[in-house]
Design an enzyme around this catalytic site. Structure first.
Site, mmCIF file in Angstrom:
data_model
loop_
_atom_site.group_PDB
_atom_site.id
_atom_site.type_symbol
_atom_site.label_atom_id
_atom_site.label_comp_id
_atom_site.label_asym_id
_atom_site.label_seq_id
_atom_site.Cartn_x
_atom_site.Cartn_y
_atom_site.Cartn_z
ATOM 1 N N GLY A 8 85.389 68.111 102.168
ATOM 2 C CA GLY A 8 86.464 69.001 101.724
ATOM 3 C C GLY A 8 87.204 69.615 102.898
ATOM 4 O O GLY A 8 86.895 69.353 104.074
ATOM 5 N N LEU A 43 87.269 72.723 104.076
ATOM 6 C CA LEU A 43 86.399 73.536 104.929
ATOM 7 C C LEU A 43 85.261 72.694 105.497
ATOM 8 O O LEU A 43 84.923 72.796 106.686
ATOM 9 C CB LEU A 43 85.835 74.708 104.099
ATOM 10 C CG LEU A 43 84.783 75.578 104.767
ATOM 11 C CD1 LEU A 43 85.329 76.248 106.022
ATOM 12 C CD2 LEU A 43 84.275 76.656 103.782
ATOM 13 N N ILE A 60 76.268 67.591 92.951
ATOM 14 C CA ILE A 60 75.463 68.811 92.777
ATOM 15 C C ILE A 60 75.199 69.157 91.315
ATOM 16 O O ILE A 60 74.369 70.006 91.029
ATOM 17 C CB ILE A 60 76.089 70.031 93.503
ATOM 18 C CG1 ILE A 60 77.479 70.368 92.935
ATOM 19 C CG2 ILE A 60 76.153 69.800 95.006
ATOM 20 C CD1 ILE A 60 77.992 71.740 93.355
ATOM 21 N N ALA A 120 82.654 72.643 95.536
ATOM 22 C CA ALA A 120 83.131 73.415 94.387
ATOM 23 C C ALA A 120 84.209 72.628 93.669
ATOM 24 O O ALA A 120 84.811 71.701 94.227
ATOM 25 C CB ALA A 120 83.696 74.759 94.856
ATOM 26 N N THR A 170 84.884 83.393 96.594
ATOM 27 C CA THR A 170 86.341 83.578 96.605
ATOM 28 C C THR A 170 86.774 85.006 96.243
ATOM 29 O O THR A 170 86.062 85.710 95.508
ATOM 30 C CB THR A 170 86.970 82.595 95.593
ATOM 31 O OG1 THR A 170 88.338 82.921 95.375
ATOM 32 C CG2 THR A 170 86.273 82.628 94.247
ATOM 33 N N TYR A 212 88.385 79.746 86.953
ATOM 34 C CA TYR A 212 87.857 79.439 88.289
ATOM 35 C C TYR A 212 87.084 80.640 88.851
ATOM 36 O O TYR A 212 85.946 80.498 89.313
ATOM 37 C CB TYR A 212 89.013 79.050 89.218
ATOM 38 C CG TYR A 212 88.637 78.924 90.670
ATOM 39 C CD1 TYR A 212 87.830 77.875 91.119
ATOM 40 C CD2 TYR A 212 89.075 79.860 91.612
ATOM 41 C CE1 TYR A 212 87.481 77.763 92.451
ATOM 42 C CE2 TYR A 212 88.730 79.754 92.949
ATOM 43 C CZ TYR A 212 87.932 78.706 93.368
ATOM 44 O OH TYR A 212 87.588 78.604 94.691
ATOM 45 N N LYS A 265 83.087 80.774 89.686
ATOM 46 C CA LYS A 265 82.583 81.038 91.039
ATOM 47 C C LYS A 265 81.677 82.281 91.034
ATOM 48 O O LYS A 265 80.679 82.340 91.746
ATOM 49 C CB LYS A 265 83.742 81.237 92.024
ATOM 50 C CG LYS A 265 84.529 79.972 92.355
ATOM 51 C CD LYS A 265 83.750 78.943 93.145
ATOM 52 C CE LYS A 265 83.435 79.376 94.557
ATOM 53 N NZ LYS A 265 82.728 78.292 95.316
ATOM 54 N N TRP A 299 92.620 82.372 100.368
ATOM 55 C CA TRP A 299 93.846 81.700 100.826
ATOM 56 C C TRP A 299 93.529 80.749 101.996
ATOM 57 O O TRP A 299 94.087 80.871 103.093
ATOM 58 C CB TRP A 299 94.885 82.721 101.273
ATOM 59 C CG TRP A 299 95.405 83.646 100.217
ATOM 60 C CD1 TRP A 299 94.799 84.012 99.044
ATOM 61 C CD2 TRP A 299 96.658 84.357 100.244
ATOM 62 N NE1 TRP A 299 95.590 84.903 98.357
ATOM 63 C CE2 TRP A 299 96.731 85.130 99.072
ATOM 64 C CE3 TRP A 299 97.710 84.423 101.156
ATOM 65 C CZ2 TRP A 299 97.828 85.953 98.788
ATOM 66 C CZ3 TRP A 299 98.798 85.253 100.869
ATOM 67 C CH2 TRP A 299 98.853 85.994 99.696
HETATM 68 N N1 NAP Z 1 90.831 76.670 99.090
HETATM 69 C C1 NAP Z 1 90.893 77.991 98.975
HETATM 70 O O1 NAP Z 1 91.963 78.603 99.050
HETATM 71 C C2 NAP Z 1 89.629 78.793 98.771
HETATM 72 C C3 NAP Z 1 89.718 80.178 98.650
HETATM 73 C C4 NAP Z 1 88.547 80.921 98.476
HETATM 74 C C5 NAP Z 1 87.323 80.286 98.420
HETATM 75 N N2 NAP Z 1 87.269 78.917 98.506
HETATM 76 C C6 NAP Z 1 85.947 78.277 98.415
HETATM 77 O O2 NAP Z 1 85.723 77.634 99.662
HETATM 78 C C7 NAP Z 1 84.924 76.462 99.459
HETATM 79 C C8 NAP Z 1 85.573 75.284 100.168
HETATM 80 O O3 NAP Z 1 86.889 75.122 99.656
HETATM 81 P P1 NAP Z 1 87.814 73.912 100.102
HETATM 82 O O4 NAP Z 1 89.193 74.431 100.196
HETATM 83 O O5 NAP Z 1 87.206 73.221 101.274
HETATM 84 O O6 NAP Z 1 87.699 72.997 98.809
HETATM 85 P P2 NAP Z 1 87.820 71.415 98.656
HETATM 86 O O7 NAP Z 1 88.658 70.852 99.744
HETATM 87 O O8 NAP Z 1 88.198 71.166 97.235
HETATM 88 O O9 NAP Z 1 86.319 70.929 98.910
HETATM 89 C C9 NAP Z 1 85.332 70.987 97.927
HETATM 90 C C10 NAP Z 1 84.510 69.725 98.018
HETATM 91 O O10 NAP Z 1 83.517 69.742 96.973
HETATM 92 C C11 NAP Z 1 83.466 68.463 96.402
HETATM 93 N N3 NAP Z 1 82.883 68.455 95.062
HETATM 94 C C12 NAP Z 1 83.518 68.664 93.861
HETATM 95 N N4 NAP Z 1 82.652 68.473 92.858
HETATM 96 C C13 NAP Z 1 81.464 68.159 93.407
HETATM 97 C C14 NAP Z 1 80.203 67.812 92.870
HETATM 98 N N5 NAP Z 1 79.980 67.774 91.560
HETATM 99 N N6 NAP Z 1 79.187 67.518 93.734
HETATM 100 C C15 NAP Z 1 79.394 67.538 95.074
HETATM 101 N N7 NAP Z 1 80.568 67.836 95.640
HETATM 102 C C16 NAP Z 1 81.597 68.136 94.814
HETATM 103 C C17 NAP Z 1 84.917 68.030 96.390
HETATM 104 O O11 NAP Z 1 85.030 66.629 96.167
HETATM 105 P P3 NAP Z 1 86.379 66.089 95.436
HETATM 106 O O12 NAP Z 1 87.519 66.462 96.330
HETATM 107 O O13 NAP Z 1 86.124 64.630 95.342
HETATM 108 O O14 NAP Z 1 86.451 66.801 94.124
HETATM 109 C C18 NAP Z 1 85.366 68.464 97.781
HETATM 110 O O15 NAP Z 1 85.088 67.478 98.765
HETATM 111 C C19 NAP Z 1 84.770 76.307 97.951
HETATM 112 O O16 NAP Z 1 83.503 76.807 97.569
HETATM 113 C C20 NAP Z 1 85.868 77.182 97.375
HETATM 114 O O17 NAP Z 1 85.518 77.683 96.097
HETATM 115 C C21 NAP Z 1 88.389 78.162 98.698
#
Ligand code: NAP
Length: 300
Positions: free
Chosen positions: A13, A15, A56, A79, A120, A144, A148, A166
């Site tokens: 992902g 992060l 997961i 996530a 988040t 969402y 979370k 963000w």
């Molecule tokens: N992005 C934001 O603005 C933001 C803000 C606050 C908090 N967060 C939190 O920060 C964390 C990282 O966010 P990010 O932006 O890096 O998100 P991301 O790019 O969507 O990365 C999440 C990863 O989890 C994978 N995933 C989804 N379903 C899964 C499953 N069943 N088993 C295993 N892996 C799975 C996704 O795969 P697929 O892509 O194939 O679905 C993706 O590679 C998350 O926990 C998110 O809730 C994000």
């Protein structure tokens, strides 16, 4: 000495990719030059998994993975992050974000691993009118956010929750990438000026996650870049810094968005990084510094 073994979920992902680079001893892309302290070789052994190698939501798979990997710490980034889609797919949101986290926590307990769960600002409703500290009561307004928060509730008291907001980084889709894709047009652009938060850059967030994994501080931490802003101001700054025309960017209230976004957003979800500050741990820099570093890495 045996290296600290860190399992990263969601390693492909936005992060996760920066975090894996950092744990592997490489400066994350978009890091502020000279700021990142890298760990010496042999201190950390990182294992990254994503949905293709470890779903997961599958309890048996998760328990088996923990049995094989036996991590000291798991940084749980995986996530279901499609905020708007969560509104129409609540079961999917809860399956990944809440049940998936339950499975990770169970796996971790079976091996005595410490859990760091990435959460988040959307666990808050955004109506408090001041920055949220870690001890404020969550009240999510979207599916969402609720899912979370469900994940947060699966953790044990000695585990760690890192709430961020963000998120932008070199990998994955985010507002910086969106603005870059719009930079060369001439049409007016509209972004809301009544949603406030703190942009957070994965290059810096990764460092704090690594440090918390090494120190195993328990409890909730708000970890964001410093400096509240709203989306309109943030987009203007990105446009300006990447050489676009910031005067194309116009403010709009959320109520005038057409079409409206399916998931409600908290109007003011600025996270006070109070736990870091009160424990004398270093805060992340102002977001504008990280923005310049990311734009430079993206060659914009
Ligand atoms: N992005 C934001 O603005 C933001 C803000 C606050 C908090 N967060 C939190 O920060 C964390 C990282 O966010 P990010 O932006 O890096 O998100 P991301 O790019 O969507 O990365 C999440 C990863 O989890 C994978 N995933 C989804 N379903 C899964 C499953 N069943 N088993 C295993 N892996 C799975 C996704 O795969 P697929 O892509 O194939 O679905 C993706 O590679 C998350 O926990 C998110 O809730 C994000």
């Amino acid at each position: 000495m045996k290296p600290l073994k860190i399992l990263v979920t969601g390693a492909n992902g936005q992060l996760g990719q920066d975090l894996m680079n950092l744990l592997g001893g490489t400066e994350p892309k978009g890091a502020i030059k000279g700021r990142t302290k890298l760990t010496q070789n042999g201190i950390i052994e990182a294992v990254g998994v994503d949905i293709d190698t470890l779903d997961i939501t599958k309890r048996d798979q998760v328990l088996e993975a923990f049995d094989q990997i036996r991590p000291d710490v798991v940084i749980h980034c995986a996530a279901y992050t499609a905020t708007d889609k969560c509104e129409t797919e609540p079961d999917m949101a809860f399956k990944v974000n809440a049940v998936g986290t339950r499975n990770i926590v169970e796996g971790a307990r079976s091996q005595g691993s410490h859990v760091i769960y990435v959460s988040t600002d959307y666990v808050f409703d955004g109506n408090l009118g001041r920055p949220y500290v870690e001890w404020d009561i969550p009240n999510p307004v979207s599916v969402y956010g609720r899912s979370k928060l469900g994940g947060e509730r699966e953790l044990y008291p000695g585990d760690t929750i890192v709430r961020t907001s963000w998120v932008c980084g070199y990998f994955g889709a985010n507002m910086v990438k969106t603005v870059l894709s719009l930079k060369d047009g001439s049409n007016p652009l509209y972004f809301v000026n009544d949603q406030f938060g703190c942009p957070t850059f994965t290059a810096e967030l990764s460092v704090k996650l690594r440090d918390l994994a090494m120190s195993r501080h328990p409890g909730i931490f708000h970890v964001t870049n410093q400096g509240p802003t709203n989306w309109y101001e943030f987009v203007r700054e990105i446009m300006d810094k990447c050489g676009g025309d910031k005067e194309r960017v116009n403010p709009i209230p959320t109520k005038d968005l057409d079409p409206p976004r399916p998931a409600p957003r908290p109007p003011y979800s600025v996270l006070d990084n109070a736990a870091l500050r009160l424990l004398d741990l270093e805060l992340l820099p102002h977001w504008s510094e990280s923005l310049v570093a990311l734009l430079s890495a993206l060659d914009a």
